[in-house]
Write an enzyme that holds these catalytic residues in place. Structure first.
Site, short mmCIF file in Angstrom:
data_model
loop_
_atom_site.label_atom_id
_atom_site.label_comp_id
_atom_site.label_asym_id
_atom_site.label_seq_id
_atom_site.Cartn_x
_atom_site.Cartn_y
_atom_site.Cartn_z
N GLY A 251 0.81 -1.22 0.00
CA GLY A 251 0.00 0.00 0.00
C GLY A 251 0.84 1.26 0.00
CG ASP A 252 3.46 1.81 3.10
OD1 ASP A 252 2.43 2.40 3.47
OD2 ASP A 252 4.05 0.96 3.79
#
Length: 308
Positions: A251-252
């Site tokens: 997600g980062d």
């Protein structure tokens, strides 16, 4: 300059083992320590791609000193407020059978004086940045409306903000109208207040947030892809197949990619394709916040994108 905020960074300890057994002694095959936390992961990826990054937040004790030294070694600028308690550790146990188990400490207690010092430094740093990234959980002693406050402070100086968090931090943060948000299905359900059972529900929820001022909502569907609702329409991207070894930090990778794409003024369909390619490549790396760049370029052509 990109300003990233990590209020609850961690020393990420990644363990490798064959299988994890609850209630028994588990001997790990190997362990690696890297600077972690969602905003730190975003910062490391941005530096991999040559972006100028200033990282801010809280660091304390020997773990904090070690983290800052490691981050400075990547070429980023560190503007962390030093605190009295130690920076936390997080354990990420990667098993050969495909299961990934995370054990996350809550983080240190932040004093009122430390909080005020951070707010003053943040206001100064915002003036010299192009975009602000606000990511992750917060340590003890931090109010749930902290991201809302930071978004409003950035907006007062005309800066775009990207918010990636959960729970009340996300709900209250959205009330301050960030530019971009990146929730997953569960996080979006919490904000909306009811279950979202299919793609139509997710798009309706994202459209509601857009009507309230959020300019782009990227909704993570895990290994099933990414939905994006923005100013150019709504899109869905299906990731290519990769051998997944560690999903922490995927997600980062999406957040870092969206930030780079916005600064490059890319179209939203292109932004989505790049974000999914980077996220898929991240899943094939044992180290969180590290992108196999050649693989990401290869996967770019394999991402399926559909306008909805």
């Amino acid at each position: 300059m990109i300003l990233t905020v990590t209020l609850n960074p961690a020393v990420d300890k990644t363990y490798r083992t064959g299988e994890l057994f609850c209630g028994r002694v588990n001997r790990m095959r190997s362990v690696t320590n890297i600077p972690g936390g969602k905003g730190i992961n975003v910062s490391k990826i941005l530096r991999q791609y040559g972006c100028e990054v200033t990282a801010a937040g809280f660091l304390g004790g020997f773990p904090g000193e070690w983290m800052e030294k490691e981050l400075l070694g990547t070429g980023m600028i560190c503007e962390f407020v030093k605190i009295g308690q130690e920076t936390r550790s997080s354990m990420n146990i990667v098993a050969d059978n495909g299961y990934v188990t995370e054990i996350l400490e809550p983080g240190p207690q932040i004093t009122k004086e430390e909080m005020l010092a951070f707010l003053g430094r943040f206001e100064e740093l915002v003036s010299s940045c192009s975009i602000v990234v606000l990511s992750g959980s917060v340590p003890q002693g931090i109010p749930e409306d902290i991201y809302a406050s930071l978004i409003r402070m950035a907006a007062a100086q005309g800066k775009e903000t990207v918010l990636d968090t959960s729970g009340e931090l996300l709900r209250k943060g959205i009330e301050a109208v960030p530019t971009v948000i990146k929730p997953n299905r569960k996080e979006l359900e919490y904000v909306i207040g009811h279950r979202l059972t299919d793609r139509a529900d997710l798009l309706e929820a994202a459209a509601l947030l857009r009507r309230n001022g959020v300019r782009m909502a990227a909704v993570s569907l895990g290994n099933r892809g990414l939905l994006l609702a923005g100013e150019e329409g709504s899109f869905y991207a299906k990731p290519p197949r990769v051998k997944t070894v560690n999903t922490v930090g995927c997600g980062d990778s999406v957040v870092a990619s969206l930030v780079m794409s916005r600064l490059a003024r890319m179209g939203e369909e292109e932004m989505l394709r790049r974000a999914v390619a980077l996220s898929a490549a991240s899943a094939s790396s044992f180290e969180s916040g590290s992108i196999p760049k050649e693989l990401a370029e290869k996967l770019y052509d394999e991402v399926y994108v559909e306008r909805l």
